[in-house]
Enzyme design. Sequence first.
Site, short mmCIF file in Angstrom:
data_model
loop_
_atom_site.label_atom_id
_atom_site.label_comp_id
_atom_site.label_asym_id
_atom_site.label_seq_id
_atom_site.Cartn_x
_atom_site.Cartn_y
_atom_site.Cartn_z
N ASN A 7 -2.72 15.34 8.95
CA ASN A 7 -2.87 13.90 8.77
C ASN A 7 -1.74 13.46 7.83
O ASN A 7 -1.83 13.66 6.62
CB ASN A 7 -4.26 13.62 8.16
CG ASN A 7 -4.54 12.14 8.02
OD1 ASN A 7 -3.70 11.30 8.35
ND2 ASN A 7 -5.70 11.81 7.51
N ARG A 90 -3.63 13.55 13.48
CA ARG A 90 -4.37 12.30 13.42
C ARG A 90 -3.37 11.15 13.49
O ARG A 90 -2.41 11.13 12.71
CB ARG A 90 -5.15 12.24 12.11
CG ARG A 90 -5.98 11.01 12.02
CD ARG A 90 -6.82 11.03 10.78
NE ARG A 90 -7.64 9.82 10.78
CZ ARG A 90 -8.54 9.56 9.87
NH1 ARG A 90 -8.76 10.40 8.90
NH2 ARG A 90 -9.22 8.44 9.92
N HIS A 179 -11.58 4.38 12.59
CA HIS A 179 -12.57 5.43 12.32
C HIS A 179 -13.19 5.92 13.63
O HIS A 179 -14.31 6.42 13.65
CB HIS A 179 -13.74 4.95 11.43
CG HIS A 179 -13.37 4.57 10.03
ND1 HIS A 179 -13.91 3.48 9.39
CD2 HIS A 179 -12.51 5.13 9.16
CE1 HIS A 179 -13.41 3.40 8.17
NE2 HIS A 179 -12.54 4.38 8.00
N LEU A 208 -19.46 4.51 5.97
CA LEU A 208 -19.28 3.79 4.70
C LEU A 208 -18.57 4.72 3.72
O LEU A 208 -19.18 5.65 3.18
CB LEU A 208 -20.64 3.36 4.14
CG LEU A 208 -21.56 2.58 5.09
CD1 LEU A 208 -22.88 2.24 4.42
CD2 LEU A 208 -20.88 1.32 5.62
N ARG A 240 -10.33 -3.50 0.21
CA ARG A 240 -10.10 -4.50 1.26
C ARG A 240 -11.18 -5.57 1.23
O ARG A 240 -12.35 -5.27 1.02
CB ARG A 240 -10.08 -3.84 2.64
CG ARG A 240 -8.97 -2.85 2.79
CD ARG A 240 -8.89 -2.34 4.23
NE ARG A 240 -8.14 -1.11 4.28
CZ ARG A 240 -8.59 0.03 4.80
NH1 ARG A 240 -9.79 0.08 5.36
NH2 ARG A 240 -7.84 1.10 4.79
N GLU A 383 -14.25 14.65 10.94
CA GLU A 383 -13.16 14.23 11.83
C GLU A 383 -12.26 15.41 12.18
O GLU A 383 -11.73 15.48 13.29
CB GLU A 383 -12.36 13.11 11.15
CG GLU A 383 -13.13 11.81 11.13
CD GLU A 383 -12.63 10.82 10.11
OE1 GLU A 383 -12.78 11.10 8.90
OE2 GLU A 383 -12.07 9.78 10.50
P1 AMP Z 1 -14.57 8.59 1.93
O1 AMP Z 1 -13.59 7.49 2.19
O2 AMP Z 1 -15.48 8.88 3.07
O3 AMP Z 1 -13.96 9.82 1.31
O4 AMP Z 1 -15.54 8.01 0.76
C1 AMP Z 1 -15.07 7.71 -0.51
C2 AMP Z 1 -16.06 6.77 -1.18
O5 AMP Z 1 -17.35 7.40 -1.24
C3 AMP Z 1 -15.69 6.42 -2.62
O6 AMP Z 1 -15.85 5.02 -2.81
C4 AMP Z 1 -16.72 7.15 -3.42
O7 AMP Z 1 -17.04 6.49 -4.61
C5 AMP Z 1 -17.91 7.11 -2.49
N1 AMP Z 1 -18.93 8.08 -2.89
C6 AMP Z 1 -18.88 9.43 -2.89
N2 AMP Z 1 -20.03 9.93 -3.40
C7 AMP Z 1 -20.81 8.86 -3.73
C8 AMP Z 1 -22.10 8.69 -4.30
N3 AMP Z 1 -22.86 9.72 -4.64
N4 AMP Z 1 -22.54 7.44 -4.49
C9 AMP Z 1 -21.79 6.35 -4.16
N5 AMP Z 1 -20.59 6.45 -3.62
C10 AMP Z 1 -20.10 7.69 -3.40
#
Ligand code: AMP
Length: 398
Positions: A7, A90, A179, A208, A240, A383
Site C-alpha cells: 500500500n 492497493r 473502503h 468506522l 474530514r 483488507e
Molecule cells: P482505522 O482507520 O481503522 O485504523 O481506525 C483508527 C481510528 O480508530 C482512530 O480514530 C482511533 O482512535 C480509533 N480507535 C481505535 N481503538 C479505539 C477505541 N477503543 N475506542 C475508540 N476509538 C478507537
Amino acid sequence: MKILIVNAGSSSLKYQLIDMDDESTLAKGLVERIGIAGSRLEQKAKGEKYEISQPLKDHVEACKLMLSALTDKEHGVVSSMDEIGAVGHRVLHGGMKFTKSVIIDENVIEAIKENIPLGPLHNPANLMGIRACQEVMPNTPMVAVFDTAFHQTMPPKAFLYGLPMDYFNRLKVRRYGFHGTSHRYVSARTAEFLGKKPEELRLITCHLGNGSSICAVYHGHCVDTSMGITPLEGVIMGTRSGAMDPAVVQFVCDNDHISADEMLEICNKKSGLLGISGVSSDMRDVMKAADEGNERAKIAVDMLVYGVKKYIGAYAAAMGGVDAIVFTAGIGENNAQLREMIMDGMDFLGCRVDPEKNAVRGEERIISTDDSTVKILVIPTNEEIAIARDTLALVTGK
Ligand code: AMP
C-alpha cells in the site's frame, strides 16, 4: 504461495507478507519518510521488531529496502525474493473502469493514470509503488485491487449527483465510494458467520475508523455508500468534514479570501472530529475529553453517532429492510460505547444490542440480543487478506 501486499503512499510504503497456505502474516512493515530526511523502515516479524534508518531517495530504494528486510538472514522471513509468488497492490481509485481486481499490465497502468484527476493524492503514489516493485521484481506477477471496485454495482439513482448530466458524461462526476475492499470482505464474512448465502441478506456495513463509510449491501452487491467522488462525503471523520452543502465552500472562500483548494484542504485535514472537538482526530482522545466534560468533544461524538444513525435508517429504507448491521475498523471494532450509542433507540427497526455481548473488542461476534430481529455484529476487517486472496486467484487462474 507467499504474497506481498503493498500500500504505497506519497512518502510511505506499507507492506505485509502473507503465506497463503494458512493465510498467516509472516511480516508486516512500514517504510516512511521516503524522499525526505529521516527515512526509516520498521518491520514486525517472528515476534520481534526490526528497524533500519537510512536515506531513501525514492520508492525504488524503499522497495529494495523492504526486500532486504524481508530476506534479512537474522530478521527476515524468506531466503530470497523468488519465494514471493505475487504482489497485490492497493489502489485507491479505479474510476468506472475497474469493477474488480486485475493483473497489472501496461493497459492497467494507463487506466490508473487516467484516474489521477479523481484520486490526485493517492493514485500517483500507488503508481509509484507499482513501478518501484516492477523495477525491483521484474518477473513477479502483480495485481491491482481497487478501493472503489466493490461499489461499481450501485445503480444510477444512487451514484449520480443531481447536476446536469453533462458533468457525468463528460467528467465522470459521480459517487464512487471507498473502503470497498473492507465492505466486500466484511459483508462476505458476515454471510459466512451467519451461515447464510450473500443472496439471502440485506446488510448495512459500518466501516468506522480514521476514515468512515457506510455501505448498503443488498444480496451481496453494493447498492449505496456514503463516500462520494472522493472520500470526503458521508459522516464526519477524523479530520474530514463529511457531507455538507457545497455552497459553504464559496461562502467561506468569499469571506476569508481563500481559494477553493485551501478550503478543500480545510475540509479534508482540519475538520471532522478534530475541527469540531479542537482536541484530536483520534476518537480515543475525543471520547476521553467528552467523558471529562469537554462540550465540543461531546458534540463531535454525537455528530458521528447521529450521522451513522441517519445512514442506517436511510439504507434500511432503501433496501426495504435490513437483516444485519455490521461494525468494523478501528472505532467500529473497538468501541462498545459508540456502538451502543449508535444502536440506541433503534428498537423500531428491530435492533437491540445486548450490553454483555457488546463488551467485545476486535473479535467476530453477534452483539444483538436473541430477540433482536436484526442481527448486529462486530466483524474485524482484513483488507490485506482480501487483497491477497484476489491476488492468488488471479495469478493462479483459480
Ligand atoms: P482505522 O482507520 O481503522 O485504523 O481506525 C483508527 C481510528 O480508530 C482512530 O480514530 C482511533 O482512535 C480509533 N480507535 C481505535 N481503538 C479505539 C477505541 N477503543 N475506542 C475508540 N476509538 C478507537
